[in-house]
Design an enzyme around this catalytic site. Structure first.
Site, PDB file in Angstrom:
ATOM      1  CE  LYS A 188      40.509  55.035 -16.642  1.00 55.61           C
ATOM      2  NZ  LYS A 188      42.329  55.211 -15.003  1.00 55.61           N
ATOM      3  CD  GLU A 263      42.298  71.730 -17.946  1.00 58.12           C
ATOM      4  OE1 GLU A 263      43.464  72.025 -18.677  1.00 58.12           O
ATOM      5  OE2 GLU A 263      42.788  71.141 -16.926  1.00 58.12           O
ATOM      6  CB  CYS A 297      47.356  71.604 -16.208  1.00 61.70           C
ATOM      7  SG  CYS A 297      45.536  71.531 -15.201  1.00 61.70           S
ATOM      8  CD  GLU A 398      52.354  69.890 -18.724  1.00 63.22           C
ATOM      9  OE1 GLU A 398      51.343  69.028 -19.135  1.00 63.22           O
ATOM     10  OE2 GLU A 398      50.880  70.883 -17.260  1.00 63.22           O
TER      11      GLU A 398
HETATM   12  P1  ADP Z   1      49.554  61.507 -17.307  1.00 67.65           P
HETATM   13  O1  ADP Z   1      50.500  60.980 -17.663  1.00 67.65           O
HETATM   14  O2  ADP Z   1      50.078  63.010 -16.420  1.00 67.65           O
HETATM   15  O3  ADP Z   1      48.867  60.634 -15.705  1.00 67.65           O
HETATM   16  P2  ADP Z   1      46.908  60.987 -18.441  1.00 67.65           P
HETATM   17  O4  ADP Z   1      46.347  61.631 -19.912  1.00 67.65           O
HETATM   18  O5  ADP Z   1      47.754  59.440 -19.141  1.00 67.65           O
HETATM   19  O6  ADP Z   1      48.339  61.490 -17.527  1.00 67.65           O
HETATM   20  O7  ADP Z   1      45.924  60.245 -17.958  1.00 67.65           O
HETATM   21  C1  ADP Z   1      44.588  60.393 -17.205  1.00 67.65           C
HETATM   22  C2  ADP Z   1      43.904  59.955 -17.233  1.00 67.65           C
HETATM   23  O8  ADP Z   1      43.546  59.187 -18.547  1.00 67.65           O
HETATM   24  C3  ADP Z   1      44.049  58.409 -16.364  1.00 67.65           C
HETATM   25  O9  ADP Z   1      43.057  58.259 -15.865  1.00 67.65           O
HETATM   26  C4  ADP Z   1      44.782  57.056 -17.454  1.00 67.65           C
HETATM   27  O10 ADP Z   1      44.153  56.426 -16.975  1.00 67.65           O
HETATM   28  C5  ADP Z   1      43.566  57.947 -18.420  1.00 67.65           C
HETATM   29  N1  ADP Z   1      44.236  57.657 -19.585  1.00 67.65           N
HETATM   30  C6  ADP Z   1      45.441  56.958 -20.905  1.00 67.65           C
HETATM   31  N2  ADP Z   1      45.358  56.598 -20.942  1.00 67.65           N
HETATM   32  C7  ADP Z   1      44.014  56.052 -21.940  1.00 67.65           C
HETATM   33  C8  ADP Z   1      43.416  56.280 -23.250  1.00 67.65           C
HETATM   34  N3  ADP Z   1      44.501  55.292 -24.505  1.00 67.65           N
HETATM   35  N4  ADP Z   1      41.804  55.592 -23.150  1.00 67.65           N
HETATM   36  C9  ADP Z   1      41.684  56.564 -21.851  1.00 67.65           C
HETATM   37  N5  ADP Z   1      42.003  56.901 -20.762  1.00 67.65           N
HETATM   38  C10 ADP Z   1      43.192  56.437 -20.718  1.00 67.65           C
END
Ligand code: ADP
Length: 509
Positions: A188, A263, A297, A398
């Protein structure tokens, strides 16, 4: 296994209407919903429309992967590797096209998106080489006429959740080692950068990857990411993103006894000693702090300055930052692109306020750029705070934007203490000409990566990537260390003595 001939892209129905890839078929989300992917440098530029997937799509993708795994795991690793070699070659041919599309959807400048594609190319060739290595061990048995060895086995179906800042490189770090090890995958991509992951997977398909071995479901975290982590058909999860989401992903995976590689963030310190080459350090700081608009990061987000050189360094860095050309990354001469979305700009704005309230001095920047050239994008000025103290939030949390905090120290020991005094532990750096001090820094800085006389960014694909504390949960991407996550060890004993031999009991005495 024979590779099919490279075909023209079939990943779209119309030019901008992209689809999920499930079992080798491009298809819309079961619910029919879509989301739009826009250029962060010019939001009137629509890059494409993508399916907003839900649990149904994830379920179909995992089923397809489980089916494909049955034969993929039996394909010899050197044959799996041949597909990666072809992928690397095709990516090299498509590098410019994919880099331009990546700048359009993510914002970073063309030089950097070329580097992102190059990282996927490097990973393809490096991991393809593993197809003829992937070494296990042989070891003597304690019993006569018995052979003992350990071999790497694929894990099964891997669920992968990717971020937007390295939209091709990071998926390649996950997909390529997983594939060469014999796993099937469901990925995804981040909702801000779906196209670059699609281009990567399209290239794998064009290189002859059998249908179903890699499946893509586009969509948002809670709707498409969470069901992937939870799905009983997913054997392991690889996640890169924020610590907040990583914690949830890790907790869910732990409850289901799934191996999970996380990560996450960093608050990376560069130490500049009083004997450093100052011009080199300023140049490194500029690149480390404002490269990728600070959205790495590993970004240099804290610069620790020996008090003897702090004034001069600060003046030089501010001067250089104010000269940076901020704009659309596709335009010649632009050195820093926009932030990826409105939310990231708001995070930068929030931290400017926090830093000021905490008593830091704003040296330059600190605001969104709204002039004519910047009106339609998420542009933020390169921002430098001086007078930062280690306990301030701007030195601890961060930001993931073009915002850097300058702190002062009096001794090397104090610098190390400040560098280590955070909850993250990804990357660190020291500028010094004293070789003994450089080695002490390598030993004492608590992080997954330490650079000497270079900024905190610049990882190469054949070395381990990851960090300690809140940055990760002990796994590493890149290098041979990636194989440790995408395989499981099996111990094999072959007794050719033609009698029952009992370990620890039949000692031969
Ligand atoms: P950023 O703030 O850098 O966008 P996120 O951690 O929000 O980082 O997003 C990183 C990835 O995790 C994206 O692909 C996002 O769609 C996914 N993501 C966000 N929320 C969830 C969740 N509850 N469960 C699984 N994946 C998630």
């Amino acid at each position: 296994m024979k590779a099919s001939k490279p075909k023209a892209s079939s990943s779209t129905t119309t030019k901008h209407n992209y689809l999920n890839l499930i079992g080798g078929h491009w298809q819309p989300a079961a619910g029919g919903a879509t989301f739009k992917n826009r250029n962060p440098a010019d939001t009137s530029d629509l890059v494409g429309t993508f399916p907003a997937s839900t649990v149904k799509d994830v379920d179909a993708a995992v089923r397809a992967a489980r089916e494909a795994f049955k034969t993929w795991r039996l394909t010899p690793a050197p044959k799996r590797a041949e597909i990666l070699y072809r992928t690397g070659t095709l990516l090299a041919e498509r590098k410019e096209e994919y880099a331009r599309l990546m700048t359009r959807e993510m914002g970073k400048v063309l030089d950097e998106t070329r580097g992102d594609v190059q990282e996927a190319i490097d990973t393809a060739f490096y991991m393809a080489g593993e197809g003829r290595r992937m070494f296990g061990q042989t070891t003597p048995s304690e019993l006569q006429s018995k052979f003992a060895m350990s071999v790497r086995m694929p894990v099964g179906v891997i669920g992968m959740i990717a971020p937007w800042n390295f939209p091709m490189a990071i998926p390649s770090w996950k997909l390529f080692p997983a594939l060469v090890c014999g796993n099937a995958c469901v990925i995804k991509p981040a909702e801000d950068t779906p196209l670059s992951t699609l281009n990567l997977v399209q290239t794998l398909m064009d290189a002859g990857l059998p249908p179903g071995v890699v499946n893509i479901v586009f969509g948002f975290g809670p709707e498409a990411g969470a069901p992937l982590v939870e799905h009983p058909g997913v054997d392991a999860v690889s996640f890169t993103g924020s610590s907040e989401v990583g914690r949830m992903v890790g907790q869910t995976a732990a409850g289901l006894f799934k191996p999970c590689s996380l990560e996450m963030g960093g608050k990376n310190a560069m130490i500049v000693m009083d004997d450093a080459d100052l011009n080199l350090a300023v140049e490194g700081a500029l690149w480390g702090a404002f490269g990728t608009t600070g959205q790495r990061c590993t970004a240099t987000s804290r610069i620790l300055l020996h008090k003897k050189i702090a004034g001069k360094f600060t003046r030089e860095l501010v001067k250089a930052a104010e000269k940076l050309r901020v704009g659309n990354g596709l335009n010649d001469g632009v050195q820093m692109g926009p932030q990826v979305n409105q939310q990231q700009v708001e995070t930068s704005e929030r931290y400017i306020k926090i830093a000021r309230e905490d008593g830091a001095t704003l040296e330059t920047g600190g605001k969104r750029l709204t002039g004519k050239a910047h009106a339609n994008g998420y542009f933020f000025a390169p921002t430098i705070f001086s007078g930062v103290k280690s306990k301030m939030r701007i030195a601890q949390e961060e930001v993931f934007g073009p915002v850097v905090a300058l702190l002062e120290f009096k001794s090397f020991e104090e610098a190390v203490e400040i560098a280590n005094g955070i909850s993250y532990g990804l990357s660190t750096s020291i500028y010094t000409r004293d070789v003994n001090r450089a080695y002490r820094a390598m030993r004492d800085l608590e992080a997954g990566i330490t650079y000497v006389n270079a900024p905190t960014i610049g990882a190469e694909v054949h070395l381990p990537f990851g960090g300690v504390r809140k940055t990760g949960n002990g796994h590493r991407e890149g290098g041979t260390t990636a194989l440790d996550f995408y395989t499981t060890w099996k111990a094999v004993y072959v007794d050719y003595s033609e009698r029952l031999q009992r370990a620890q009991i039949d000692t031969g005495e």
